[in-house]
Write a protein that holds these residues in place. Sequence first.
Motif, short mmCIF file in Angstrom:
data_model
loop_
_atom_site.label_atom_id
_atom_site.label_comp_id
_atom_site.label_asym_id
_atom_site.label_seq_id
_atom_site.Cartn_x
_atom_site.Cartn_y
_atom_site.Cartn_z
N SER A 52 -10.95 11.59 4.28
CA SER A 52 -11.48 12.84 3.72
C SER A 52 -10.70 13.24 2.47
O SER A 52 -11.27 13.66 1.47
N TRP A 53 -9.38 13.09 2.54
CA TRP A 53 -8.55 13.44 1.38
C TRP A 53 -8.88 12.55 0.19
O TRP A 53 -9.02 13.04 -0.94
N LEU A 54 -9.02 11.24 0.42
CA LEU A 54 -9.37 10.33 -0.67
C LEU A 54 -10.71 10.71 -1.31
O LEU A 54 -10.87 10.63 -2.53
N ALA A 55 -11.68 11.13 -0.50
CA ALA A 55 -13.01 11.47 -1.00
C ALA A 55 -12.98 12.67 -1.95
O ALA A 55 -13.79 12.76 -2.86
N ARG A 56 -12.03 13.57 -1.76
CA ARG A 56 -12.00 14.77 -2.61
C ARG A 56 -10.87 14.76 -3.65
O ARG A 56 -10.80 15.63 -4.50
N SER A 57 -10.02 13.76 -3.62
CA SER A 57 -8.90 13.69 -4.56
C SER A 57 -9.35 13.16 -5.93
O SER A 57 -10.24 12.31 -6.01
N ASN A 58 -8.72 13.67 -6.97
CA ASN A 58 -8.94 13.16 -8.32
C ASN A 58 -7.66 12.56 -8.88
O ASN A 58 -7.60 12.23 -10.06
N ASP A 59 -6.63 12.45 -8.06
CA ASP A 59 -5.34 11.95 -8.51
C ASP A 59 -5.39 10.44 -8.76
O ASP A 59 -6.27 9.74 -8.25
N SER A 60 -4.44 9.96 -9.53
CA SER A 60 -4.31 8.54 -9.83
C SER A 60 -2.93 8.07 -9.40
O SER A 60 -1.94 8.79 -9.60
N PHE A 61 -2.86 6.85 -8.84
CA PHE A 61 -1.60 6.36 -8.30
C PHE A 61 -1.28 4.95 -8.80
O PHE A 61 -2.18 4.15 -9.02
N ASP A 62 0.02 4.68 -8.95
CA ASP A 62 0.51 3.37 -9.37
C ASP A 62 0.80 2.47 -8.17
O ASP A 62 0.74 1.25 -8.28
N VAL A 63 1.17 3.10 -7.05
CA VAL A 63 1.52 2.37 -5.83
C VAL A 63 0.89 3.13 -4.66
O VAL A 63 0.98 4.36 -4.60
N ALA A 64 0.27 2.38 -3.75
CA ALA A 64 -0.30 3.00 -2.55
C ALA A 64 0.11 2.19 -1.33
O ALA A 64 0.20 0.96 -1.39
N PHE A 65 0.39 2.90 -0.25
CA PHE A 65 0.74 2.28 1.03
C PHE A 65 -0.40 2.58 2.00
O PHE A 65 -0.70 3.74 2.26
N VAL A 66 -1.02 1.54 2.52
CA VAL A 66 -2.16 1.69 3.43
C VAL A 66 -1.81 1.00 4.74
O VAL A 66 -1.80 -0.23 4.83
N ASP A 67 -1.52 1.80 5.73
CA ASP A 67 -1.04 1.30 7.01
C ASP A 67 -1.71 2.09 8.13
O ASP A 67 -1.05 2.86 8.83
N PRO A 68 -3.04 1.95 8.29
CA PRO A 68 -3.73 2.73 9.33
C PRO A 68 -3.38 2.22 10.72
O PRO A 68 -2.84 1.12 10.86
N PRO A 69 -3.68 3.01 11.74
CA PRO A 69 -3.45 2.53 13.10
C PRO A 69 -4.12 1.18 13.32
O PRO A 69 -5.26 0.97 12.90
N TYR A 70 -3.41 0.25 13.94
CA TYR A 70 -3.93 -1.10 14.14
C TYR A 70 -5.22 -1.11 14.95
O TYR A 70 -6.07 -1.94 14.75
N ALA A 71 -5.35 -0.18 15.88
CA ALA A 71 -6.53 -0.15 16.74
C ALA A 71 -7.77 0.39 16.01
O ALA A 71 -8.86 0.33 16.54
N SER A 72 -7.59 0.90 14.81
CA SER A 72 -8.72 1.45 14.05
C SER A 72 -9.37 0.36 13.21
O SER A 72 -8.82 -0.73 13.04
N ASP A 73 -10.50 0.69 12.64
CA ASP A 73 -11.15 -0.22 11.69
C ASP A 73 -11.13 0.42 10.30
O ASP A 73 -12.06 0.28 9.52
N LEU A 74 -10.04 1.11 9.99
CA LEU A 74 -9.95 1.89 8.76
C LEU A 74 -9.41 1.15 7.54
O LEU A 74 -9.52 1.64 6.42
N LEU A 75 -8.82 -0.02 7.72
CA LEU A 75 -8.18 -0.69 6.59
C LEU A 75 -9.16 -0.95 5.44
O LEU A 75 -8.92 -0.54 4.31
N LEU A 76 -10.25 -1.64 5.70
CA LEU A 76 -11.18 -1.98 4.62
C LEU A 76 -11.87 -0.77 4.01
O LEU A 76 -11.94 -0.67 2.77
N PRO A 77 -12.37 0.19 4.80
CA PRO A 77 -12.96 1.37 4.17
C PRO A 77 -11.94 2.15 3.33
O PRO A 77 -12.29 2.69 2.28
N THR A 78 -10.70 2.16 3.78
CA THR A 78 -9.67 2.86 3.02
C THR A 78 -9.40 2.16 1.69
O THR A 78 -9.29 2.81 0.65
N LEU A 79 -9.30 0.84 1.71
CA LEU A 79 -9.09 0.11 0.47
C LEU A 79 -10.23 0.35 -0.51
O LEU A 79 -10.01 0.54 -1.71
N THR A 80 -11.45 0.39 -0.02
CA THR A 80 -12.61 0.64 -0.88
C THR A 80 -12.55 2.05 -1.46
O THR A 80 -12.75 2.25 -2.67
N ALA A 81 -12.26 3.04 -0.63
CA ALA A 81 -12.18 4.43 -1.09
C ALA A 81 -11.01 4.65 -2.04
O ALA A 81 -11.05 5.54 -2.89
#
Length: 185
Positions: free
Chosen positions: A109-138
């Motif tokens: 939800s935060w990614l959908a409404r953010s306009n910020d730009s980042f040089d480095v991002a850490f994406v470490d969702p819960p392993y039991a979720s299926d959030l990794l790929l949708p998060t990378l896309t968003a």
Amino acid sequence: MAAQQKNQLRIIGGECRRRIVHFPDGDGLRPTPDRVRETLFNWLGQDLTGKRCLDLFAGSGALGFEAGSRNAARVVMVEKSKPVHAVLTANRSTLKLDRVELVHADAMSWLARSNDSFDVAFVDPPYASDLLLPTLTALLPRLAPGARVYAETADWSGLEAALAGWTVLREGRAGTVHYRLLTPA
């Protein structure tokens, strides 16, 4: 060196080196191990001066606090669990890392409404979720040119085809932790 206590971790580099932060028990909460963080920050460079960093699914805060300790200009840590967010707030105060911003929100939800730009991002969702790929896309529209993305999962099998828009710069494994440093292709 003394054995690390349960629910605590140490910052391994930068101005907060050797400082201990605590984190609560949480469903699926598993800090990125010291060895993996050391490898990651060797890949990124020990000094993140001027970098804008994003720690989605902040959890224990290991990656975001590590980036803040290493002089990142700005670190945004997003965590949806209220008790975990409260502990992150206390740890930020203890470490005196004012350039770390804490956001109590769902990462997607935060990614959908953010306009910020980042040089480095850490994406470490819960392993039991299926959030990794949708998060990378968003995350793609939020990345500055040349950005680096650390992604962690229990298993990359089945995810390779979906990573077609990414270049794998580095990868490693430590126990059940499989991690990659990516950049948009």
